[in-house]
Design a protein around this motif. Structure first.
Motif, short mmCIF file in Angstrom:
data_model
loop_
_atom_site.label_atom_id
_atom_site.label_comp_id
_atom_site.label_asym_id
_atom_site.label_seq_id
_atom_site.Cartn_x
_atom_site.Cartn_y
_atom_site.Cartn_z
N UNK A 13 -12.71 -14.72 15.21
CA UNK A 13 -11.09 -14.86 15.17
C UNK A 13 -10.52 -14.15 14.07
N UNK A 14 -9.38 -13.51 13.92
CA UNK A 14 -8.50 -12.85 12.89
C UNK A 14 -8.08 -13.96 12.16
N UNK A 15 -8.04 -13.89 10.90
CA UNK A 15 -7.77 -15.06 10.03
C UNK A 15 -6.17 -14.69 9.49
N UNK A 16 -5.48 -15.85 9.54
CA UNK A 16 -4.12 -15.61 9.00
C UNK A 16 -3.77 -15.59 7.81
N UNK A 17 -2.78 -14.81 7.13
CA UNK A 17 -2.67 -14.37 5.73
C UNK A 17 -1.62 -15.59 5.48
N UNK A 18 -2.12 -16.60 5.08
CA UNK A 18 -1.07 -17.82 4.77
C UNK A 18 -0.19 -17.62 3.46
N UNK A 19 -0.55 -16.58 2.82
CA UNK A 19 0.29 -16.36 1.63
C UNK A 19 1.44 -15.41 1.95
N UNK A 20 1.46 -14.91 3.08
CA UNK A 20 2.55 -14.11 3.54
C UNK A 20 3.75 -14.94 4.13
N UNK A 21 4.86 -14.47 3.99
CA UNK A 21 5.78 -15.29 4.39
C UNK A 21 6.30 -15.45 5.93
N UNK A 22 5.72 -14.65 6.64
CA UNK A 22 5.83 -14.27 8.02
C UNK A 22 4.60 -15.03 8.65
N UNK A 23 3.80 -15.64 8.00
CA UNK A 23 2.55 -16.16 8.62
C UNK A 23 2.86 -17.24 9.29
N UNK A 24 2.75 -17.59 10.73
CA UNK A 24 3.07 -18.83 11.35
C UNK A 24 2.14 -19.91 11.07
N UNK A 25 0.75 -19.73 10.41
CA UNK A 25 0.20 -20.81 10.05
C UNK A 25 0.78 -21.52 8.94
N UNK A 26 1.67 -20.73 8.16
CA UNK A 26 2.11 -21.17 6.78
C UNK A 26 3.41 -22.23 7.21
N UNK A 27 3.99 -22.03 8.39
CA UNK A 27 4.87 -23.02 8.90
C UNK A 27 4.29 -24.29 8.90
N UNK A 28 3.25 -24.39 9.72
CA UNK A 28 2.47 -25.68 10.08
C UNK A 28 1.86 -26.38 8.89
N UNK A 29 1.35 -25.57 7.73
CA UNK A 29 1.09 -26.01 6.57
C UNK A 29 2.28 -26.66 5.67
N UNK A 30 3.37 -25.90 5.66
CA UNK A 30 4.60 -26.64 5.19
C UNK A 30 5.06 -27.76 6.00
N UNK A 31 5.12 -27.85 7.08
CA UNK A 31 5.35 -29.08 7.70
C UNK A 31 4.38 -30.32 7.85
N UNK A 32 2.96 -30.03 7.62
CA UNK A 32 1.96 -31.08 7.20
C UNK A 32 2.15 -31.53 5.70
N UNK A 73 6.59 -31.59 13.58
CA UNK A 73 5.15 -31.92 13.80
C UNK A 73 5.05 -31.78 15.44
N UNK A 74 5.86 -32.19 16.25
CA UNK A 74 5.89 -32.02 17.75
C UNK A 74 5.90 -30.45 18.08
N UNK A 75 6.70 -29.80 17.64
CA UNK A 75 6.87 -28.30 17.76
C UNK A 75 5.41 -27.72 17.36
N UNK A 76 4.68 -28.07 16.36
CA UNK A 76 3.65 -27.68 15.96
C UNK A 76 2.27 -27.97 16.52
N UNK A 77 2.45 -29.17 17.23
CA UNK A 77 1.36 -29.30 18.28
C UNK A 77 0.65 -30.61 17.43
#
Length: 121
Positions: A13-32, A73-77
């Motif tokens: 699977x392609x990896x997300x670039x969590x250092x990029x401001x538009x990365x969707x994985x970054x939002x999950x990390x911020x919420x967690x 956290x609900x929206x992030x699943x």
């Protein structure tokens, strides 16, 4: 073809670039890792809780901040929400499989921290 979540092979699977401001994985990390999100995940690892049980368990959190954290956290699943049609409505929260998976290392982190601290007075 059936509907539902598509599982991807983590190796290919392609990896997300969590250092990029538009990365969707970054939002999950911020919420967690938000001030209250982390406490919600750790609290719910012990079992499903109602809103006010969570509020009482996480000392210092306001209802507004708890609501915002739970919504994210609900929206992030990571957390599920169940509303029972009673008066007043009974709302219960629990961890999804993904939430349990992410909560495990957080609980381990807090265990390591508390083992290293001086005993409470």
């Amino acid at each position: 073809m059936t509907a539902g979540a598509q599982l991807t092979d983590p190796v290919t699977a392609p990896r997300y670039d969590v250092f990029h401001t538009d990365c969707p994985a970054r939002d999950v990390v911020d919420h967690v890792t938000s001030r209250w999100g982390i406490w919600v995940l750790i609290s719910l690892r012990q079992g499903d809780l109602r809103f006010y049980e969570l509020r009482d368990q996480i000392q210092g959190v306001s209802e507004k901040m708890l609501s915002q954290s739970l919504r994210a956290l609900v929206e992030d699943g990571l957390v599920w929400r169940k509303v029972e049609p009673t008066t007043p409505p009974r709302v219960t929260y629990g961890l999804t499989d993904f939430g349990r998976e992410l909560g495990e290392p957080l609980e381990e982190l807090f265990g390591r921290i508390t083992r290293r601290l001086s005993p409470p007075r």
